[in-house]
Structures are given as C-alpha cells and as structure tokens.
Design a protein around this motif. Structure first.
Motif, PDB file in Angstrom:
ATOM      1  N   TYR A 172     -50.675 -12.615  -3.698  1.00  0.00           N
ATOM      2  CA  TYR A 172     -51.458 -13.804  -4.025  1.00  0.00           C
ATOM      3  C   TYR A 172     -51.240 -14.111  -5.503  1.00  0.00           C
ATOM      4  N   PRO A 173     -50.525 -15.174  -5.828  1.00  0.00           N
ATOM      5  CA  PRO A 173     -50.255 -15.475  -7.240  1.00  0.00           C
ATOM      6  C   PRO A 173     -51.542 -15.565  -8.040  1.00  0.00           C
ATOM      7  N   LEU A 174     -51.521 -15.023  -9.255  1.00  0.00           N
ATOM      8  CA  LEU A 174     -52.710 -15.065 -10.097  1.00  0.00           C
ATOM      9  C   LEU A 174     -53.012 -16.509 -10.490  1.00  0.00           C
ATOM     10  N   PRO A 175     -54.274 -16.941 -10.364  1.00  0.00           N
ATOM     11  CA  PRO A 175     -54.618 -18.311 -10.786  1.00  0.00           C
ATOM     12  C   PRO A 175     -54.473 -18.458 -12.293  1.00  0.00           C
ATOM     13  N   GLU A 176     -54.249 -19.706 -12.727  1.00  0.00           N
ATOM     14  CA  GLU A 176     -54.025 -19.960 -14.147  1.00  0.00           C
ATOM     15  C   GLU A 176     -55.188 -19.473 -15.001  1.00  0.00           C
ATOM     16  N   ALA A 177     -56.421 -19.608 -14.503  1.00  0.00           N
ATOM     17  CA  ALA A 177     -57.584 -19.174 -15.276  1.00  0.00           C
ATOM     18  C   ALA A 177     -57.540 -17.683 -15.570  1.00  0.00           C
ATOM     19  N   GLN A 178     -57.033 -16.910 -14.617  1.00  0.00           N
ATOM     20  CA  GLN A 178     -56.960 -15.470 -14.855  1.00  0.00           C
ATOM     21  C   GLN A 178     -55.757 -15.111 -15.722  1.00  0.00           C
ATOM     22  N   LEU A 179     -54.642 -15.764 -15.505  1.00  0.00           N
ATOM     23  CA  LEU A 179     -53.478 -15.512 -16.349  1.00  0.00           C
ATOM     24  C   LEU A 179     -53.805 -15.773 -17.818  1.00  0.00           C
ATOM     25  N   ASP A 180     -54.618 -16.796 -18.055  1.00  0.00           N
ATOM     26  CA  ASP A 180     -54.958 -17.157 -19.434  1.00  0.00           C
ATOM     27  C   ASP A 180     -55.813 -16.096 -20.109  1.00  0.00           C
ATOM     28  N   ARG A 181     -56.443 -15.213 -19.306  1.00  0.00           N
ATOM     29  CA  ARG A 181     -57.267 -14.141 -19.892  1.00  0.00           C
ATOM     30  C   ARG A 181     -56.408 -13.013 -20.453  1.00  0.00           C
ATOM     31  N   PHE A 182     -55.158 -12.948 -20.040  1.00  0.00           N
ATOM     32  CA  PHE A 182     -54.294 -11.868 -20.528  1.00  0.00           C
ATOM     33  C   PHE A 182     -53.720 -12.248 -21.886  1.00  0.00           C
ATOM     34  N   LEU A 183     -53.937 -11.389 -22.850  1.00  0.00           N
ATOM     35  CA  LEU A 183     -53.390 -11.622 -24.193  1.00  0.00           C
ATOM     36  C   LEU A 183     -51.871 -11.618 -24.162  1.00  0.00           C
ATOM     37  N   LEU A 184     -51.294 -10.626 -23.475  1.00  0.00           N
ATOM     38  CA  LEU A 184     -49.846 -10.450 -23.451  1.00  0.00           C
ATOM     39  C   LEU A 184     -49.358 -10.253 -22.017  1.00  0.00           C
ATOM     40  N   LYS A 185     -48.205 -10.794 -21.757  1.00  0.00           N
ATOM     41  CA  LYS A 185     -47.468 -10.443 -20.540  1.00  0.00           C
ATOM     42  C   LYS A 185     -46.183  -9.757 -20.990  1.00  0.00           C
ATOM     43  N   ILE A 186     -46.044  -8.493 -20.590  1.00  0.00           N
ATOM     44  CA  ILE A 186     -44.912  -7.679 -21.030  1.00  0.00           C
ATOM     45  C   ILE A 186     -43.981  -7.450 -19.858  1.00  0.00           C
ATOM     46  N   GLU A 187     -42.733  -7.837 -20.025  1.00  0.00           N
ATOM     47  CA  GLU A 187     -41.735  -7.606 -18.983  1.00  0.00           C
ATOM     48  C   GLU A 187     -41.099  -6.241 -19.209  1.00  0.00           C
ATOM     49  N   VAL A 188     -41.232  -5.369 -18.219  1.00  0.00           N
ATOM     50  CA  VAL A 188     -40.729  -4.007 -18.312  1.00  0.00           C
ATOM     51  C   VAL A 188     -39.438  -3.926 -17.504  1.00  0.00           C
ATOM     52  N   GLY A 189     -38.332  -3.706 -18.191  1.00  0.00           N
ATOM     53  CA  GLY A 189     -37.030  -3.714 -17.528  1.00  0.00           C
ATOM     54  C   GLY A 189     -36.498  -2.324 -17.247  1.00  0.00           C
ATOM     55  N   TYR A 190     -35.279  -2.293 -16.756  1.00  0.00           N
ATOM     56  CA  TYR A 190     -34.621  -1.018 -16.464  1.00  0.00           C
ATOM     57  C   TYR A 190     -34.274  -0.301 -17.771  1.00  0.00           C
ATOM     58  N   PRO A 191     -34.243   1.019 -17.752  1.00  0.00           N
ATOM     59  CA  PRO A 191     -33.834   1.754 -18.951  1.00  0.00           C
ATOM     60  C   PRO A 191     -32.341   1.629 -19.197  1.00  0.00           C
ATOM     61  N   ALA A 192     -31.953   1.864 -20.440  1.00  0.00           N
ATOM     62  CA  ALA A 192     -30.524   1.903 -20.777  1.00  0.00           C
ATOM     63  C   ALA A 192     -29.901   3.151 -20.143  1.00  0.00           C
ATOM     64  N   PRO A 193     -28.563   3.162 -19.969  1.00  0.00           N
ATOM     65  CA  PRO A 193     -27.920   4.319 -19.324  1.00  0.00           C
ATOM     66  C   PRO A 193     -28.266   5.650 -19.986  1.00  0.00           C
ATOM     67  N   GLU A 194     -28.252   5.697 -21.318  1.00  0.00           N
ATOM     68  CA  GLU A 194     -28.566   6.955 -21.996  1.00  0.00           C
ATOM     69  C   GLU A 194     -30.027   7.347 -21.803  1.00  0.00           C
ATOM     70  N   GLU A 195     -30.900   6.343 -21.674  1.00  0.00           N
ATOM     71  CA  GLU A 195     -32.315   6.641 -21.418  1.00  0.00           C
ATOM     72  C   GLU A 195     -32.516   7.182 -20.007  1.00  0.00           C
ATOM     73  N   GLU A 196     -31.789   6.607 -19.047  1.00  0.00           N
ATOM     74  CA  GLU A 196     -31.897   7.109 -17.674  1.00  0.00           C
ATOM     75  C   GLU A 196     -31.331   8.525 -17.569  1.00  0.00           C
ATOM     76  N   ASP A 197     -30.284   8.808 -18.337  1.00  0.00           N
ATOM     77  CA  ASP A 197     -29.767  10.180 -18.384  1.00  0.00           C
ATOM     78  C   ASP A 197     -30.837  11.134 -18.914  1.00  0.00           C
ATOM     79  N   ALA A 198     -31.556  10.696 -19.949  1.00  0.00           N
ATOM     80  CA  ALA A 198     -32.614  11.536 -20.523  1.00  0.00           C
ATOM     81  C   ALA A 198     -33.758  11.741 -19.535  1.00  0.00           C
ATOM     82  N   ILE A 199     -34.063  10.722 -18.735  1.00  0.00           N
ATOM     83  CA  ILE A 199     -35.111  10.853 -17.714  1.00  0.00           C
ATOM     84  C   ILE A 199     -34.709  11.906 -16.684  1.00  0.00           C
ATOM     85  N   LEU A 200     -33.460  11.828 -16.212  1.00  0.00           N
ATOM     86  CA  LEU A 200     -32.986  12.793 -15.219  1.00  0.00           C
ATOM     87  C   LEU A 200     -33.003  14.208 -15.787  1.00  0.00           C
TER      88      LEU A 200
END
Length: 332
Positions: A172-200
């Motif tokens: 259910y898409p968030l209504p605009e009124a609720q989205l506006d309550r969020f200070l920040l929207k942070i997009e969390v992407g995939y790790p870099a290859p060396e970071e994924e190696d460190a995770i493993l």
C-alpha cells in the motif's frame, strides 16, 4: 575549500558542537563492528536522529536496513522495538489497548511497541492506510491518543521505516501526508565488491547479525548525550544567504514544469534542521551550501510528484530534483 568555508574556518566550534562531532565518531565506530560499508547511509541516519526527525530506508531485501537500525540503537544505548508490518496489522497492535485483568477485575492499559526510543517499522508499505495513519500523530507530536488519554512518548522517539522499492504485490503506497513526516528518505544500495568480500569473511569467522552483543556493539553515548547534541543545533549558525538558498531550492520544486506537486514549508524546515545536524556532526558550528546540496536529495525527493510528461519521459524524482538543484544559484 569554497569562500564560505574559508571565512568560517577561523571560527572555533563550540563545546557542544565538538561533543556532537565526538558522538558521530564514537557511534559510527560501534556500528561498523556489525555493518560493513553503507557509510553515507549511516551518517544520514545519525543526522536524522540528531535533527529529531524520522527516517525512511528504501532498498531491496538483504542490504542491511534492519541491521543498521538495530546496531545504531545499541550504539546510542537506546530502547529498540520492531514491528513487522503486514496487511492484517491493526492500529492497536502499534499503540496498545485495554485488556481485562481477571485478578484486579478491571481493565488495564497494555502499551504497544510504539512506546520506545527507536521504532523499526519494517516493510511499512505492507500495512493498509488505516494502520499507517496510527503513526502520524506519534511522528508529528511524539505522543499518542489512547483510550481517551494523550500519552507522551520518549523524547528520543524516532521511527526508522523500511520499504522495498521494487515489490508492489501486497503493498500500500504511503500517502503523501505520511511521506511528508519523514525527515529523510535514504536509499540503501548494494555493497561494493570489496565490501561484500568483507561481509563474507566476517560471516565465515562467525559473525551473527542476530547477536550484536557478541559482535561487541555497545553504547558509545547515552540517550542524554543524543538529546544534548540536539540542543547543540541552536549553536550552529546559518548565514542569511544560506537560509535564502534553502528557501529557493524548495520553492524551485514548486516552479518546475516537470513536477506536479512540489515540496512544502515543512520540507524547508526539515532541510534547515538536517543541514544544521550534519554541520554539527562534522564538527562545524556553521552550515555551508555544500551541506544543503548534499541533503537536498534525501530531504526532498520523497515529497515530489512528477508531472505526467516527466513520467512519460521515464524521469525519476532524483533526476528531476538534480535538475532543479542545478538551476538554483549557489551563494558565495
């Protein structure tokens, strides 16, 4: 170094601002015992927390959104609760309700998980609008109306909400009124290859994301320290040209022909507060235009609705916002 930095580099940071900078280093050092990479996302999460706002984390499953929120809560010694949002979740499951106690023969108020310091609203877009709206009052006023009483929440109360950007079935898409309550929207992407190696390598050595105590993640600051850092924002200076720059950036989203609904005054306030928090966390007692430009995307893009023409062109809010930011003159 730009002109603003050169002028203000001679201005010493206050004790409170230096303390905020120390919090950044200490907390992020603890969080990195469990989280590999995602440095920008972690700094933005801490920035939102210091600014007193709520944060929406968007990313595909498995990129450590939940882990970052849990590790951050341990890094600041805060109470942490998690709600898994589902289509059958009811407002009472969030806020609480009265139940009849057989021993006392009276109704007893049982508080819901919203009574905490940091609340993880996991997959928030899987609950219907009625349930999502249960968070609105809490996010805006840090209090809830329950059983005819207004009850205050923790002064540190912060919502970290997560959502999947690609999965639409059963959401259910968030209504605009609720989205506006969020200070920040942070997009969390995939790790870099060396970071994924460190995770493993870390998992191979026995790291368990469900046991952060074993990983050695502990509080680097008290909850009172976070509240003191919020108070330090009053000591962060914003010159009139930078204030005007914030206003012009937000106003430009309303004037763009590629945006159907631009950001409102709350967005201006959020961009100001986030910029002051970022400056304090980076050890400065003043805001630069670079702070504002860095935060323009996380603060503004989730508040924009593109015009039909822009959508037909395949444009994204990030692309259109980038054009808007580039169209506004940077103060010198």
């Amino acid at each position: 170094m730009n002109a603003t930095d050169s002028v203000h580099s001679l201005v010493p940071s206050s004790t409170a601002v230096r303390a905020a900078h120390a919090i950044r280093d200490g907390v992020l050092s603890e969080v990195r015992k469990a989280v590999v990479g995602q440095d920008e996302a972690l700094e933005l999460m801490l920035c939102g927390l210091i600014a007193g706002g709520h944060i929406l984390l968007e990313g595909v499953p498995g990129v450590a959104k939940t882990l970052m929120a849990k590790a951050l809560s341990r890094g600041i010694g805060a109470d942490f609760k998690r709600i898994q949002f589902t289509p059958d979740l009811m407002p009472a499951d969030i806020l609480g309700t009265s139940v009849f106690d057989l021993k006392s023969q009276a109704f007893v108020l049982v508080r819901g998980p919203i009574f905490t310091d940091l609340l993880l609203a996991d997959e928030i877009n899987r609950a219907p609008a009625k349930t999502q709206s249960a968070l609105l009052e809490a996010m805006q006023e840090r209090g809830v109306s329950l059983e005819g009483r207004h009850m205050a929440l923790s002064p540190l109360f912060t919502v970290f909400a997560t959502q999947n950007p690609v999965e639409s079935e059963g959401t259910y898409p968030l209504p605009e009124a609720q989205l506006d309550r969020f200070l920040l929207k942070i997009e969390v992407g995939y790790p870099a290859p060396e970071e994924e190696d460190a995770i493993l390598a870390s998992v191979h050595r026995g790291f368990d994301a469900g046991d952060l105590a074993r990983a050695g993640v502990g509080p680097a600051v008290t909850k009172d320290g976070i509240l003191a850092a919020r108070a330090a924002l009053n000591e962060v200076n914003v010159e009139p040209p930078v204030l005007a720059y914030i206003r012009k950036l937000v106003a430009a989203t309303r004037a763009s022909g590629r945006i159907r609904l631009g950001a409102g005054p709350r967005a201006s306030v959020h961009l100001l507060l986030a910029s002051k928090a970022l400056a304090a966390l980076r050890g400065r007692s003043f805001v630069t235009p670079d702070d504002v430009r860095f935060l323009a995307g996380p603060v503004l893009k989730h508040r924009l609705l593109l015009s039909p023409d822009a959508e037909l062109d395949g444009a994204t809010p990030s692309e259109v916002l980038r054009e808007v930011v580039q169209s506004v003159e940077v103060p010198r």
